[in-house]
Write a protein that holds these residues in place. Structure first.
Motif, PDB file in Angstrom:
ATOM      1  N   LEU A  76     -39.647  46.840  35.742  1.00 28.35           N
ATOM      2  CA  LEU A  76     -40.172  47.367  37.010  1.00 28.35           C
ATOM      3  C   LEU A  76     -40.759  48.761  36.836  1.00 28.35           C
ATOM      4  CD1 LEU A  76     -37.497  46.221  39.605  1.00 28.35           C
ATOM      5  CD2 LEU A  76     -39.951  45.821  39.738  1.00 28.35           C
ATOM      6  N   ALA A  77     -40.088  49.570  36.028  1.00 32.75           N
ATOM      7  CA  ALA A  77     -40.572  50.929  35.780  1.00 32.75           C
ATOM      8  C   ALA A  77     -41.952  50.881  35.131  1.00 32.75           C
ATOM      9  CB  ALA A  77     -39.575  51.687  34.902  1.00 32.75           C
ATOM     10  N   ALA A  78     -42.121  49.999  34.146  1.00 35.24           N
ATOM     11  CA  ALA A  78     -43.415  49.888  33.473  1.00 35.24           C
ATOM     12  C   ALA A  78     -44.478  49.395  34.457  1.00 35.24           C
ATOM     13  CB  ALA A  78     -43.293  48.949  32.270  1.00 35.24           C
ATOM     14  N   TRP A  79     -44.108  48.412  35.278  1.00 41.16           N
ATOM     15  CA  TRP A  79     -45.047  47.856  36.264  1.00 41.16           C
ATOM     16  C   TRP A  79     -45.509  48.935  37.244  1.00 41.16           C
ATOM     17  CZ3 TRP A  79     -43.444  45.101  41.312  1.00 41.16           C
ATOM     18  CH2 TRP A  79     -44.568  44.563  41.954  1.00 41.16           C
ATOM     19  N   GLN A  80     -44.562  49.780  37.671  1.00 36.21           N
ATOM     20  CA  GLN A  80     -44.861  50.778  38.695  1.00 36.21           C
ATOM     21  C   GLN A  80     -45.290  52.126  38.118  1.00 36.21           C
ATOM     22  OE1 GLN A  80     -44.847  50.383  42.137  1.00 36.21           O
ATOM     23  NE2 GLN A  80     -44.680  48.206  41.693  1.00 36.21           N
ATOM     24  N   GLY A  81     -45.297  52.241  36.800  1.00 30.02           N
ATOM     25  CA  GLY A  81     -45.726  53.490  36.178  1.00 30.02           C
ATOM     26  C   GLY A  81     -44.754  54.638  36.381  1.00 30.02           C
ATOM     27  N   VAL A  82     -43.449  54.335  36.356  1.00 36.59           N
ATOM     28  CA  VAL A  82     -42.428  55.385  36.454  1.00 36.59           C
ATOM     29  C   VAL A  82     -41.436  55.184  35.301  1.00 36.59           C
ATOM     30  CG1 VAL A  82     -42.636  55.653  38.965  1.00 36.59           C
ATOM     31  CG2 VAL A  82     -41.015  53.967  38.055  1.00 36.59           C
TER      32      VAL A  82
ATOM     33  N   GLN B  19     -48.346  44.115  47.833  1.00 37.88           N
ATOM     34  CA  GLN B  19     -49.110  43.295  46.873  1.00 37.88           C
ATOM     35  C   GLN B  19     -49.881  42.169  47.545  1.00 37.88           C
ATOM     36  OE1 GLN B  19     -45.932  44.401  45.993  1.00 37.88           O
ATOM     37  NE2 GLN B  19     -46.906  45.891  44.650  1.00 37.88           N
ATOM     38  N   LEU B  20     -49.554  41.889  48.815  1.00 39.65           N
ATOM     39  CA  LEU B  20     -50.159  40.725  49.469  1.00 39.65           C
ATOM     40  C   LEU B  20     -51.383  41.129  50.294  1.00 39.65           C
ATOM     41  CD1 LEU B  20     -46.888  38.830  50.433  1.00 39.65           C
ATOM     42  CD2 LEU B  20     -48.393  38.458  48.466  1.00 39.65           C
ATOM     43  N   ARG B  21     -52.385  41.622  49.592  1.00 43.74           N
ATOM     44  CA  ARG B  21     -53.643  42.020  50.243  1.00 43.74           C
ATOM     45  C   ARG B  21     -54.652  40.889  50.056  1.00 43.74           C
ATOM     46  NH1 ARG B  21     -56.695  45.941  52.308  1.00 43.74           N
ATOM     47  NH2 ARG B  21     -55.162  47.630  52.262  1.00 43.74           N
ATOM     48  N   TYR B  22     -55.134  40.333  51.159  1.00 46.34           N
ATOM     49  CA  TYR B  22     -56.040  39.177  51.088  1.00 46.34           C
ATOM     50  C   TYR B  22     -57.506  39.597  51.078  1.00 46.34           C
ATOM     51  CZ  TYR B  22     -51.562  37.552  52.788  1.00 46.34           C
ATOM     52  OH  TYR B  22     -50.221  37.369  52.959  1.00 46.34           O
ATOM     53  N   ARG B  23     -57.794  40.800  51.583  1.00 44.26           N
ATOM     54  CA  ARG B  23     -59.155  41.336  51.509  1.00 44.26           C
ATOM     55  C   ARG B  23     -59.097  42.859  51.615  1.00 44.26           C
ATOM     56  NH1 ARG B  23     -58.941  38.783  56.665  1.00 44.26           N
ATOM     57  NH2 ARG B  23     -59.779  36.912  55.712  1.00 44.26           N
ATOM     58  N   GLY B  24     -60.238  43.491  51.370  1.00 44.52           N
ATOM     59  CA  GLY B  24     -60.266  44.951  51.460  1.00 44.52           C
ATOM     60  C   GLY B  24     -59.691  45.597  50.206  1.00 44.52           C
TER      61      GLY B  24
ATOM     62  N   VAL C 127     -32.527  36.353  35.986  1.00 45.01           N
ATOM     63  CA  VAL C 127     -33.533  35.300  36.183  1.00 45.01           C
ATOM     64  C   VAL C 127     -34.866  35.933  36.594  1.00 45.01           C
ATOM     65  CG1 VAL C 127     -34.162  33.242  37.496  1.00 45.01           C
ATOM     66  CG2 VAL C 127     -31.766  33.588  36.786  1.00 45.01           C
ATOM     67  N   ALA C 128     -34.799  36.895  37.506  1.00 44.42           N
ATOM     68  CA  ALA C 128     -36.027  37.561  37.951  1.00 44.42           C
ATOM     69  C   ALA C 128     -36.693  38.282  36.778  1.00 44.42           C
ATOM     70  CB  ALA C 128     -35.717  38.557  39.066  1.00 44.42           C
ATOM     71  N   TYR C 129     -35.864  38.888  35.934  1.00 44.86           N
ATOM     72  CA  TYR C 129     -36.424  39.573  34.763  1.00 44.86           C
ATOM     73  C   TYR C 129     -37.183  38.587  33.876  1.00 44.86           C
ATOM     74  CZ  TYR C 129     -36.832  41.200  30.058  1.00 44.86           C
ATOM     75  OH  TYR C 129     -37.356  41.485  28.833  1.00 44.86           O
ATOM     76  N   GLU C 130     -36.543  37.475  33.568  1.00 46.72           N
ATOM     77  CA  GLU C 130     -37.175  36.499  32.673  1.00 46.72           C
ATOM     78  C   GLU C 130     -38.484  35.982  33.287  1.00 46.72           C
ATOM     79  OE1 GLU C 130     -36.701  35.755  29.667  1.00 46.72           O
ATOM     80  OE2 GLU C 130     -37.959  33.964  29.499  1.00 46.72           O
ATOM     81  N   TRP C 131     -38.450  35.765  34.584  1.00 45.51           N
ATOM     82  CA  TRP C 131     -39.632  35.302  35.327  1.00 45.51           C
ATOM     83  C   TRP C 131     -40.755  36.330  35.195  1.00 45.51           C
ATOM     84  CZ3 TRP C 131     -42.507  36.805  39.548  1.00 45.51           C
ATOM     85  CH2 TRP C 131     -43.129  35.811  40.320  1.00 45.51           C
TER      86      TRP C 131
ATOM     87  N   GLY D 141     -44.769  36.888  32.554  1.00 47.09           N
ATOM     88  CA  GLY D 141     -46.088  37.202  33.112  1.00 47.09           C
ATOM     89  C   GLY D 141     -46.405  36.413  34.365  1.00 47.09           C
ATOM     90  N   LEU D 142     -45.361  35.928  35.056  1.00 53.30           N
ATOM     91  CA  LEU D 142     -45.620  35.073  36.223  1.00 53.30           C
ATOM     92  C   LEU D 142     -46.017  35.849  37.484  1.00 53.30           C
ATOM     93  CD1 LEU D 142     -42.740  32.495  35.713  1.00 53.30           C
ATOM     94  CD2 LEU D 142     -45.194  32.093  35.453  1.00 53.30           C
ATOM     95  N   LEU D 143     -45.707  37.144  37.523  1.00 54.54           N
ATOM     96  CA  LEU D 143     -45.941  37.875  38.773  1.00 54.54           C
ATOM     97  C   LEU D 143     -47.422  37.898  39.195  1.00 54.54           C
ATOM     98  CD1 LEU D 143     -44.724  39.378  41.145  1.00 54.54           C
ATOM     99  CD2 LEU D 143     -44.866  41.485  39.821  1.00 54.54           C
ATOM    100  N   PRO D 144     -48.342  38.264  38.285  1.00 54.50           N
ATOM    101  CA  PRO D 144     -49.753  38.266  38.725  1.00 54.50           C
ATOM    102  C   PRO D 144     -50.229  36.886  39.174  1.00 54.50           C
ATOM    103  CG  PRO D 144     -49.532  39.171  36.485  1.00 54.50           C
ATOM    104  CD  PRO D 144     -48.172  38.775  36.912  1.00 54.50           C
ATOM    105  N   LEU D 145     -49.767  35.853  38.485  1.00 53.56           N
ATOM    106  CA  LEU D 145     -50.165  34.488  38.868  1.00 53.56           C
ATOM    107  C   LEU D 145     -49.613  34.134  40.241  1.00 53.56           C
ATOM    108  CD1 LEU D 145     -49.372  32.680  35.474  1.00 53.56           C
ATOM    109  CD2 LEU D 145     -51.606  33.449  36.329  1.00 53.56           C
TER     110      LEU D 145
END
Ligand SMILES: Cc1ncc(COP(=O)(O)O)c(C=O)c1O
Length: 367
Positions: free
Chosen positions: A54-60, A178-183, A244-248, A252-256
């Motif tokens: 999470l730290a790597a994902w969020q840049g902290v 993360q749930l931005r559909y437009r803009g 489980v969330a970590y393995e998920w 690389g499943l999050l962007p998908l």
């Protein structure tokens, strides 16, 4: 005839969003590999690899992340750490009703800052600050629950400045970010004022709320204090679910998944906006660019309480609009969570809502 109930009352993800197969594979593999660690107590700050991911994902850095069982309980710990009974807390009005419950339980005095389509009304915020400095300002800047509003960039910068000038902490609740559909994405408050902001978020809207994976990002000393309260409460958060969330995530499943969610939910948002224009042109609706919620201000003289009552006869369940307002008001406010309904159900539900409102207005006109 059987009328199918339409549940417009709860802001929950769609069951078809869950991607059970991926969760199943992640669970099997991570338990096979790290079963002994995951079945044991872990650190109070959460499963280390997830914290690092999470730290790597969020840049902290990892010590700027604290994991918990969903974000709501972390907010409760934050309040326990910082608030004395009688302390002043600002929220938006309307705001997330569970936060109001939790703040009140901690004895906070809550003042709501009226929310416009582009974020909190800053004149009102400054007026209230001039009266008394809050300890916290709890805000949901992205696709707000319940209104659907997103805070503009200038307002974000000004809120950060005010927090600096008047020495209060911003609690930025960002589960829909993360749930931005437009803009285009706005900068987070955390990125503008990292020393003054604690950001809360979770995987509830991304993987599934049942996993109870939530997190705080914020100043290290404050997180340490919160982690101690967490440890005294539950020893450690759910290590197994977090593994489980970590393995998920590691796969690389999050962007998908985010792309999947956008393509599932964007048509539902459009269905909601379209149906409101067709069935309730006289009501004022927000036009969010993402998230879970559209909100409606009912026509003058139509109360959300009466609409909610009457809608039941049409098998339409609505939430109590007034519950989102900390200091009263919201008599004509209605939140419409669209994600867990299909476009056809949304069309049907808003059709029923339109009929209900017209019926009530007819009754008013006759009276
Ligand atoms: C604004 C907001 N904050 C917090 C939560 C709670 O999330 P969690 O499942 O992470 O406790 C929700 C859930 O609906 C929410 O809408």
């Amino acid at each position: 005839v059987d009328v199918k109930p339409i549940l417009f009352n709860r802001g929950i993800p769609a069951a078809e969003s869950f991607g059970i197969d991926n969760v199943l594979r992640a669970a099997r593999d991570v338990l096979g590999e790290h079963g002994n660690v995951l079945m044991q107590y872990g650190p109070s700050t959460g499963f280390v690899p997830l914290r690092e991911w999470l730290a790597a994902w969020q840049g902290v850095t990892a010590d700027q992340v604290l994991l918990g069982n969903g974000s709501l309980q972390l907010l409760d710990f934050l309040c326990l750490a910082l608030l004395e009974p009688g302390d002043l807390v600002f929220t938006e009005a309307p705001t997330y009703d569970r936060t109001l419950t939790l703040l009140r339980r901690r004895g906070a005095r809550v003042v709501g800052i009226p929310l416009a389509a582009d974020g909190p009304e800053l004149d009102r915020l400054e007026d209230e600050i001039a009266k008394a400095r809050p300890k916290l300002f709890y805000t949901i800047p992205d696709f707000q629950n319940p209104a659907g509003a997103t805070c503009s960039a200038p307002k974000r910068r000004r809120i950060a400045e005010l927090a600096e000038q008047h020495d209060f902490l911003i609690v930025e609740d960002a589960p829909y970010r993360q749930l931005r559909y437009r803009g285009t994405e706005e900068r987070s408050l955390y990125s503008i004022a990292p020393g003054r902001t604690i950001q809360m978020s979770s995987f509830s809207k991304l993987i599934g709320p049942g996993a109870r994976v939530g997190f705080l990002i914020g100043p290290v000393d404050l997180l340490k204090k919160i982690a101690k309260l967490a440890e005294d409460t539950y020893i450690c958060p759910n290590n197994l679910a977090h593994g489980v969330a970590y393995e998920w995530c590691r796969r690389g499943l999050l962007p998908l998944q985010i792309e999947r969610l956008k393509s599932l939910y964007a048509p539902r948002l459009d269905a909601c906006i379209g149906a409101l224009a067709r069935h309730m042109p006289e009501a004022e609706a927000t036009r969010p660019e993402g998230g879970f919620f559209v909100s409606v201000t009912l026509p003058e003289g139509t109360s959300t309480t009466a609409v909610r009552e009457k809608a039941r006869a049409r098998e339409l369940q609505l939430a109590d609009g007034t519950a989102f307002f900390p200091n009263g008001g919201g008599d004509r406010f209605l939140r419409l969570p669209f994600c867990a309904l299909t476009p056809a159900e949304i069309e049907e539900g808003i059709g029923r809502l339109g009929e209900t409102v017209r019926e009530l207005r007819g009754a008013v006109a006759l009276a």
